[in-house]
Write an enzyme that holds these catalytic residues in place. Structure first.
Site, PDB file in Angstrom:
ATOM      1  N   GLU A  22      13.971   3.019  -8.271  1.00 40.86           N
ATOM      2  CA  GLU A  22      13.188   2.687  -7.079  1.00 40.86           C
ATOM      3  C   GLU A  22      12.768   4.001  -6.438  1.00 40.86           C
ATOM      4  O   GLU A  22      13.615   4.831  -6.098  1.00 40.86           O
ATOM      5  CB  GLU A  22      14.004   1.869  -6.079  1.00 40.86           C
ATOM      6  CG  GLU A  22      14.147   0.416  -6.428  1.00 40.86           C
ATOM      7  CD  GLU A  22      14.874  -0.363  -5.348  1.00 40.86           C
ATOM      8  OE1 GLU A  22      15.074   0.188  -4.239  1.00 40.86           O
ATOM      9  OE2 GLU A  22      15.268  -1.503  -5.608  1.00 40.86           O
ATOM     10  N   TYR A  47      15.508  -9.069  -4.896  1.00 43.22           N
ATOM     11  CA  TYR A  47      16.343  -8.054  -4.248  1.00 43.22           C
ATOM     12  C   TYR A  47      17.057  -8.735  -3.087  1.00 43.22           C
ATOM     13  O   TYR A  47      16.441  -9.095  -2.091  1.00 43.22           O
ATOM     14  CB  TYR A  47      15.458  -6.912  -3.762  1.00 43.22           C
ATOM     15  CG  TYR A  47      16.172  -5.679  -3.229  1.00 43.22           C
ATOM     16  CD1 TYR A  47      17.264  -5.770  -2.377  1.00 43.22           C
ATOM     17  CD2 TYR A  47      15.725  -4.408  -3.566  1.00 43.22           C
ATOM     18  CE1 TYR A  47      17.898  -4.640  -1.893  1.00 43.22           C
ATOM     19  CE2 TYR A  47      16.346  -3.258  -3.079  1.00 43.22           C
ATOM     20  CZ  TYR A  47      17.437  -3.388  -2.243  1.00 43.22           C
ATOM     21  OH  TYR A  47      18.056  -2.274  -1.754  1.00 43.22           O
ATOM     22  N   ASP A  64      14.354   0.802   7.678  1.00 45.41           N
ATOM     23  CA  ASP A  64      15.253   1.819   7.149  1.00 45.41           C
ATOM     24  C   ASP A  64      16.129   2.421   8.241  1.00 45.41           C
ATOM     25  O   ASP A  64      15.710   2.608   9.374  1.00 45.41           O
ATOM     26  CB  ASP A  64      14.445   2.938   6.478  1.00 45.41           C
ATOM     27  CG  ASP A  64      13.707   2.447   5.258  1.00 45.41           C
ATOM     28  OD1 ASP A  64      14.321   1.727   4.457  1.00 45.41           O
ATOM     29  OD2 ASP A  64      12.505   2.759   5.108  1.00 45.41           O
TER      30      ASP A  64
END
Length: 265
Positions: free
Chosen positions: A49, A175, A60
């Site tokens: 990734e 994911y 994030d």
């Protein structure tokens, strides 16, 4: 079949989970980043990734945010990120590469141009965290038409009513974000993750990879017992931020990969 499809089929036949590593493209600089990326497969990484640096990475945590800032300050761009993939493909035509980031840089380049460039560079899949299924016509469907997998995130709050929508146009793998909140926060626990992976797998034939909150080889092995893939990002990026040499970073990656792969050995 894409490289991602082939890799997961191979791993399934071998009876072991994938190890997926995340690094930010261009962190701390282009040359160092490229050296690390080129060494990941040799360290046991099954899927790479590659983060797209962006000025407002809302999903994030501080570790990945700072990595993006370092990359941007070093002059990293979306086009240079694609150049990293091209450079990797000169010596590695097998390891799947997934670009992970936000829609704004792609939109700024232009979806059609981006997809053509990504496909020619050797990109295999996309994770775009701020494009929900309701916006599939923006990028997801064009990406699939261009031969790229579009990988969607599922979370602990993705309930039974929402899950079919999340899975509807997902490909490559799912994911699963093991914890609520931002990257690099709490640690994942297999006791909580296992039932959620099983719930998702009951609704899709796709592999389910688990990320967020996996920081050590021991935790990678634990999650590898219950998931089709183990994703580690912040713990690797922390080593880069600390100034570890590429060889040291890759040694740490190998310890994680070995642990994940041995999970069902």
């Amino acid at each position: 079949m894409t490289r991602i499809d082939r890799r997961f089929a191979k791993l399934k036949a071998e009876g072991r989970p994938a190890f997926v590593s995340y690094v930010m493209a261009g962190d701390p600089d282009l040359e160092t980043s490229l050296e690390i990326v080129k060494g990941l497969a040799g360290a046991g990484v099954d899927v790479i990734e590659l983060g797209l640096p962006f000025t407002d990475p809302m999903a994030d945590g501080p570790t990945i945010q700072l990595a993006g800032q370092r990359a941007l300050e070093a002059g990293m761009t979306l086009r240079k990120t694609l150049d990293v993939v091209r450079a990797l493909r000169e010596s590695d035509d097998d390891t799947p590469v997934v670009l992970m980031g936000y829609y704004n840089p792609i939109y700024s380049m232009g979806v059609e141009t981006f997809l053509a460039e990504a496909q020619s560079a050797g990109v295999d899949g996309l994770i775009v965290v701020d494009l929900p299924p309701e916006e599939d016509e923006e990028l997801c469907l064009p990406a699939q038409a261009a031969g790229l997998n579009f990988i969607r995130l599922a979370t602990p709050t993705t309930d039974a009513r929402r899950l079919p929508k999340v899975l509807s146009n997902t490909s490559g793998f799912v994911y699963y974000v093991s914890i609520t909140g931002i990257t690099g926060a709490a640690e994942a626990a297999a006791s909580a993750v296992g039932p959620e992976v099983a719930r998702i797998k009951a609704s899709t034939p796709l592999p389910v990879c688990v990320g967020f909150g996996i920081k050590t080889p021991a935790r990678a092995a634990e999650i590898g017992q219950v998931a089709d893939g183990v994703v580690v990002g912040s713990a690797i990026v922390e080593r880069i931020a600390a100034g570890d040499a590429p060889a040291q970073v890759l040694a740490f990656v190998k310890s994680l990969a070995d642990a994940a792969h041995a999970a069902r050995g």
